[in-house]
Design an enzyme around this catalytic site. Structure first.
Site, PDB file in Angstrom:
ATOM      1  N   TRP A 148     -15.503  12.384 -12.459  1.00 54.29           N
ATOM      2  CA  TRP A 148     -14.672  12.024 -11.307  1.00 54.29           C
ATOM      3  C   TRP A 148     -13.945  13.233 -10.722  1.00 54.29           C
ATOM      4  CZ3 TRP A 148      -9.448  12.992 -12.020  1.00 54.29           C
ATOM      5  CH2 TRP A 148      -9.002  13.097 -13.337  1.00 54.29           C
ATOM      6  N   TRP A 183      -8.933   8.393  -7.632  1.00 53.06           N
ATOM      7  CA  TRP A 183     -10.128   8.735  -8.424  1.00 53.06           C
ATOM      8  C   TRP A 183     -10.005   8.220  -9.851  1.00 53.06           C
ATOM      9  CZ3 TRP A 183     -14.939  10.038  -7.345  1.00 53.06           C
ATOM     10  CH2 TRP A 183     -15.218  10.402  -6.024  1.00 53.06           C
ATOM     11  N   ASN A 212     -10.376   3.202   3.302  1.00 55.23           N
ATOM     12  CA  ASN A 212     -10.050   3.004   1.887  1.00 55.23           C
ATOM     13  C   ASN A 212     -11.143   2.261   1.114  1.00 55.23           C
ATOM     14  OD1 ASN A 212      -8.217   2.973  -0.453  1.00 55.23           O
ATOM     15  ND2 ASN A 212      -8.219   0.766  -0.097  1.00 55.23           N
ATOM     16  N   TRP A 248     -20.538  12.721 -19.327  1.00 52.78           N
ATOM     17  CA  TRP A 248     -20.976  12.783 -17.929  1.00 52.78           C
ATOM     18  C   TRP A 248     -22.363  13.390 -17.832  1.00 52.78           C
ATOM     19  CZ3 TRP A 248     -17.740   9.867 -15.440  1.00 52.78           C
ATOM     20  CH2 TRP A 248     -16.382   9.860 -15.770  1.00 52.78           C
ATOM     21  N   TRP A 283       1.994   1.802  -3.377  1.00 50.96           N
ATOM     22  CA  TRP A 283       0.982   2.478  -4.225  1.00 50.96           C
ATOM     23  C   TRP A 283       1.162   3.992  -4.125  1.00 50.96           C
ATOM     24  CZ3 TRP A 283      -2.198   1.365  -8.056  1.00 50.96           C
ATOM     25  CH2 TRP A 283      -2.650   0.056  -8.235  1.00 50.96           C
ATOM     26  N   GLU A 290       0.839  -1.213   0.000  1.00 51.91           N
ATOM     27  CA  GLU A 290       0.000   0.000   0.000  1.00 51.91           C
ATOM     28  C   GLU A 290       0.868   1.255   0.000  1.00 51.91           C
ATOM     29  OE1 GLU A 290      -3.214  -0.114  -0.605  1.00 51.91           O
ATOM     30  OE2 GLU A 290      -2.962  -2.279  -0.616  1.00 51.91           O
TER      31      GLU A 290
HETATM   32  P1  FAD Z   1      -3.164   1.998   5.437  1.00 54.94           P
HETATM   33  O1  FAD Z   1      -4.076   0.991   4.860  1.00 54.94           O
HETATM   34  O2  FAD Z   1      -2.633   1.754   6.772  1.00 54.94           O
HETATM   35  O3  FAD Z   1      -1.962   2.163   4.394  1.00 54.94           O
HETATM   36  C1  FAD Z   1      -0.717   2.779   4.768  1.00 54.94           C
HETATM   37  C2  FAD Z   1      -0.399   3.917   3.847  1.00 54.94           C
HETATM   38  O4  FAD Z   1      -0.262   3.433   2.511  1.00 54.94           O
HETATM   39  C3  FAD Z   1      -1.472   4.980   3.760  1.00 54.94           C
HETATM   40  O5  FAD Z   1      -1.396   5.875   4.840  1.00 54.94           O
HETATM   41  C4  FAD Z   1      -1.156   5.619   2.425  1.00 54.94           C
HETATM   42  O6  FAD Z   1      -0.106   6.529   2.516  1.00 54.94           O
HETATM   43  C5  FAD Z   1      -0.708   4.427   1.591  1.00 54.94           C
HETATM   44  N1  FAD Z   1      -1.847   3.923   0.832  1.00 54.94           N
HETATM   45  C6  FAD Z   1      -2.734   2.990   1.213  1.00 54.94           C
HETATM   46  N2  FAD Z   1      -3.598   2.744   0.206  1.00 54.94           N
HETATM   47  C7  FAD Z   1      -3.250   3.548  -0.812  1.00 54.94           C
HETATM   48  C8  FAD Z   1      -3.764   3.770  -2.120  1.00 54.94           C
HETATM   49  N3  FAD Z   1      -4.803   3.088  -2.589  1.00 54.94           N
HETATM   50  N4  FAD Z   1      -3.166   4.694  -2.894  1.00 54.94           N
HETATM   51  C9  FAD Z   1      -2.107   5.391  -2.449  1.00 54.94           C
HETATM   52  N5  FAD Z   1      -1.571   5.227  -1.222  1.00 54.94           N
HETATM   53  C10 FAD Z   1      -2.134   4.312  -0.420  1.00 54.94           C
HETATM   54  N6  FAD Z   1      -4.651   8.443   0.305  1.00 54.94           N
HETATM   55  C11 FAD Z   1      -4.091   9.571   0.783  1.00 54.94           C
HETATM   56  O7  FAD Z   1      -3.106   9.490   1.526  1.00 54.94           O
HETATM   57  N7  FAD Z   1      -4.572  10.794   0.435  1.00 54.94           N
HETATM   58  C12 FAD Z   1      -5.660  10.948  -0.380  1.00 54.94           C
HETATM   59  O8  FAD Z   1      -6.049  12.088  -0.681  1.00 54.94           O
HETATM   60  C13 FAD Z   1      -6.288   9.770  -0.862  1.00 54.94           C
HETATM   61  N8  FAD Z   1      -7.394   9.847  -1.645  1.00 54.94           N
HETATM   62  C14 FAD Z   1      -7.971   8.683  -2.115  1.00 54.94           C
HETATM   63  C15 FAD Z   1      -9.091   8.778  -2.977  1.00 54.94           C
HETATM   64  C16 FAD Z   1      -9.683   7.629  -3.467  1.00 54.94           C
HETATM   65  C17 FAD Z   1     -10.878   7.744  -4.389  1.00 54.94           C
HETATM   66  C18 FAD Z   1      -9.159   6.369  -3.127  1.00 54.94           C
HETATM   67  C19 FAD Z   1      -9.785   5.119  -3.661  1.00 54.94           C
HETATM   68  C20 FAD Z   1      -8.054   6.261  -2.308  1.00 54.94           C
HETATM   69  C21 FAD Z   1      -7.450   7.417  -1.792  1.00 54.94           C
HETATM   70  N9  FAD Z   1      -6.320   7.346  -0.935  1.00 54.94           N
HETATM   71  C22 FAD Z   1      -5.736   8.500  -0.494  1.00 54.94           C
HETATM   72  C23 FAD Z   1      -5.687   6.052  -0.617  1.00 54.94           C
HETATM   73  C24 FAD Z   1      -6.178   5.361   0.674  1.00 54.94           C
HETATM   74  O9  FAD Z   1      -7.564   5.337   0.718  1.00 54.94           O
HETATM   75  C25 FAD Z   1      -5.657   6.024   1.931  1.00 54.94           C
HETATM   76  O10 FAD Z   1      -4.267   6.220   1.824  1.00 54.94           O
HETATM   77  C26 FAD Z   1      -5.902   5.164   3.174  1.00 54.94           C
HETATM   78  O11 FAD Z   1      -7.265   4.936   3.327  1.00 54.94           O
HETATM   79  C27 FAD Z   1      -5.340   5.875   4.391  1.00 54.94           C
HETATM   80  O12 FAD Z   1      -5.596   5.155   5.562  1.00 54.94           O
HETATM   81  P2  FAD Z   1      -4.407   4.444   6.363  1.00 54.94           P
HETATM   82  O13 FAD Z   1      -3.327   5.419   6.615  1.00 54.94           O
HETATM   83  O14 FAD Z   1      -5.041   3.781   7.514  1.00 54.94           O
HETATM   84  O15 FAD Z   1      -3.910   3.393   5.292  1.00 54.94           O
END
Ligand code: FAD
Length: 479
Positions: free
Chosen positions: A366, A389, A348, A313, A284, A281
């Site tokens: 979007w 997005w 997420n 859209w 990502w 993650e």
């Molecule tokens: P954990 O599950 O603990 O993951 C650890 C870290 O990994 C996160 O803090 C984040 O930095 C990174 N990460 C995890 N999943 C993703 C992912 N899919 N894409 C990129 N990085 C990821 N994340 C943001 O940090 N900022 C945003 O503005 C953001 N907008 C999002 C918008 C959409 C539509 C979607 C689908 C995802 C988005 N994410 C975003 C990714 C993800 O949802 C969040 O990073 C995550 O929910 C944060 O919670 P956590 O720190 O507990 O994540």
């Protein structure tokens, strides 16, 4: 003899930490007197839809950062300049008065930020500016495919990322105290009255600790106690199975490298399945940041895939407002939007469900959702938000195929089966059980009066989506 600045300045931006900060540690290596600045740019932030909760988190963190820097003999000056284009005007007098010759900062990859830094070097010709790659654990450009191009698919990127990482196993940047400023230098600083940003603090982010110690402790505790179960728990919004480090990564109060190194330490370098997936993650996040670096058009409202411009859209403002408020009649969507509106954070799984609903059930652009998320999220990060997005809208790099359309009801049954999450945010539904909770209007007589009717029929919208996307793809091929 090595070059030694008379006075140097570290400009903090999205890197509000002392530990593992390349710009700061590089400056300190010079053993010259050092000041630090942070510039609050309210108008520019508004234009970028930065959320008030994230601004509050930044301001609260700045108070802590100031204390942490003062222990290193570095005074932090908090300046205010509404627009990026005028930042040189804020910096010039300080630099002149203190005889600053060198500016250190970590790079930001968004278009306006890059443009700001590029122009600044011309506008401050006497200042030696150095910008560092610090946002990612592996600098963009270090991992490329066989034809020396950036990866456009996540899995090979991840493979290359891991190979590079384990070959170069990075270390945490060291910090040492700065040379102390002289009394006349400290007196000069007094001329710059402190920007009294504390007056305008909303305290919205108070649920999130801002001390370095608490931030690190939370991350370490996750690595120690929860990361092994991450793969089993991360998809269930009613469980606190994710790390919630995202707000801190977004403002740079912690670095991705610190998280990754701690994970390896706790795992004794033998990551379990859950820990491997957590690392994925974070990769990502690096993937989306690398993409932003290589494709600046992503920060100019453009999709990665060209067929996006032919998507028809149906930007219905009323339906958009209902989605924003959490009044769609789909409990999982509504509960998720209420979580976002009330806390600034969303799980997420729910980000995926709500984004898919906006794009593939309501057929709303979007970009509207991307902007709304940015304006509400405490962890708003341009690259990850834009990437998320575009992924959900099937127009991004390695995004979900357009025919994969989340069914909000089955997603709800799968990931919040007993409705713990839904009932928390929608107490009016507490009386419902079983399938009815996930699709209340299937038995209208049993549905509480104070819960809205569904604003669309998923099966009908799904077919329309397939049509809309097929047409857009055909037009793109024909063009
Ligand atoms: P954990 O599950 O603990 O993951 C650890 C870290 O990994 C996160 O803090 C984040 O930095 C990174 N990460 C995890 N999943 C993703 C992912 N899919 N894409 C990129 N990085 C990821 N994340 C943001 O940090 N900022 C945003 O503005 C953001 N907008 C999002 C918008 C959409 C539509 C979607 C689908 C995802 C988005 N994410 C975003 C990714 C993800 O949802 C969040 O990073 C995550 O929910 C944060 O919670 P956590 O720190 O507990 O994540």
């Amino acid at each position: 003899m090595a070059y030694k600045p008379t006075m140097q300045c570290v400009w903090f931006r999205h890197d509000l930490r002392v530990a593992d900060n390349k710009a700061l540690s590089s400056a300190l290596a010079n053993q010259a007197p050092t000041i630090a600045v942070y510039i609050i740019s309210e108008s520019q932030w508004q234009q970028h839809h930065k959320s008030t909760i994230q601004i509050d988190l930044i301001k609260r963190r700045l108070i802590e950062l100031k204390k942490e820097l003062s222990e290193l003999n570095i005074p932090l000056l908090i300046l205010s300049c509404p627009w990026f284009k005028d930042i040189h005007l804020s910096l010039k007098p300080v630099f002149n008065d203190l005889n600053v010759s060198h500016l250190f900062a970590n790079k930001e990859y968004e278009a306006n930020e890059l443009d700001r830094d590029h122009k600044l070097t011309d506008l401050l010709p006497n200042i030696h500016c150095t910008f560092y790659d610090d946002k990612c654990t592996i600098t963009p450009g270090k991992i490329l495919n066989k034809t020396q191009q950036p990866y456009k698919v996540f899995t090979p990127f991840k493979k290359a990322w891991r190979e590079y990482f384990y070959q170069h196993f990075p270390t945490i940047e060291k910090v040492t105290a700065s040379v102390q400023l002289s009394t006349p230098q400290l007196n000069s600083l007094l001329r710059y009255s402190e920007n009294d940003f504390t007056n305008s603090m909303s305290n919205e982010s108070k649920a999130w600790s801002v001390s370095n110690k608490a931030i690190l402790n939370n991350m370490r505790q996750f690595c120690r106690e929860k990361s092994q179960h991450y793969h089993e728990q991360r998809d269930y919004p009613a469980i606190e199975g994710t790390s919630q480090v995202s707000p801190y990564l977004a403002i740079g109060a912690i670095s991705a490298k610190q998280c990754i190194m701690r994970l390896h330490l706790e795992a004794n370098n033998q990551l379990t399945q859950g820990q491997e997936i957590w690392l994925d993650e974070i990769i990502w996040r690096e993937f989306y940041t690398h993409l932003l670096h290589f494709y600046p058009l992503l920060s100019k409202n453009q999709a990665f895939l060209s067929f996006d411009k032919y998507i028809q859209w149906n930007n219905d403002r009323n339906k958009f407002d209902q989605w924003c408020k959490g009044e769609t009649g789909f409990p999982i969507v509504d509960a998720a939007m209420k979580q976002l509106n009330n806390t600034g954070w969303m799980h997420n799984r729910l980000r995926m469900i709500t984004a898919s609903f906006l794009v593939k059930d309501l057929h709303i652009d979007w970009r509207w959702g991307e902007q709304y998320f940015m304006s509400k999220l405490i962890d708003g990060d341009f690259a990850s938000n834009n990437g998320g997005w575009q992924w959900c809208a099937s127009v991004g790099c390695d995004s979900t195929p357009y025919f994969r359309i989340f069914n909000p009801t089955t997603q709800s049954e799968r990931f919040d089966n007993n409705g713990t999450f839904i009932k928390y945010w929608l107490p009016e539904l507490t009386i419902l059980t079983g399938k009815l909770l996930h699709q209340p209007n299937s038995k209208p007589l049993l549905t509480p009066d104070n819960y809205v009717e569904p604003i669309i029929e998923h099966a009908v919208q799904r077919l329309k989506t397939l049509e809309i996307y097929k047409n857009a793809k055909a037009q793109d091929v024909a063009s």
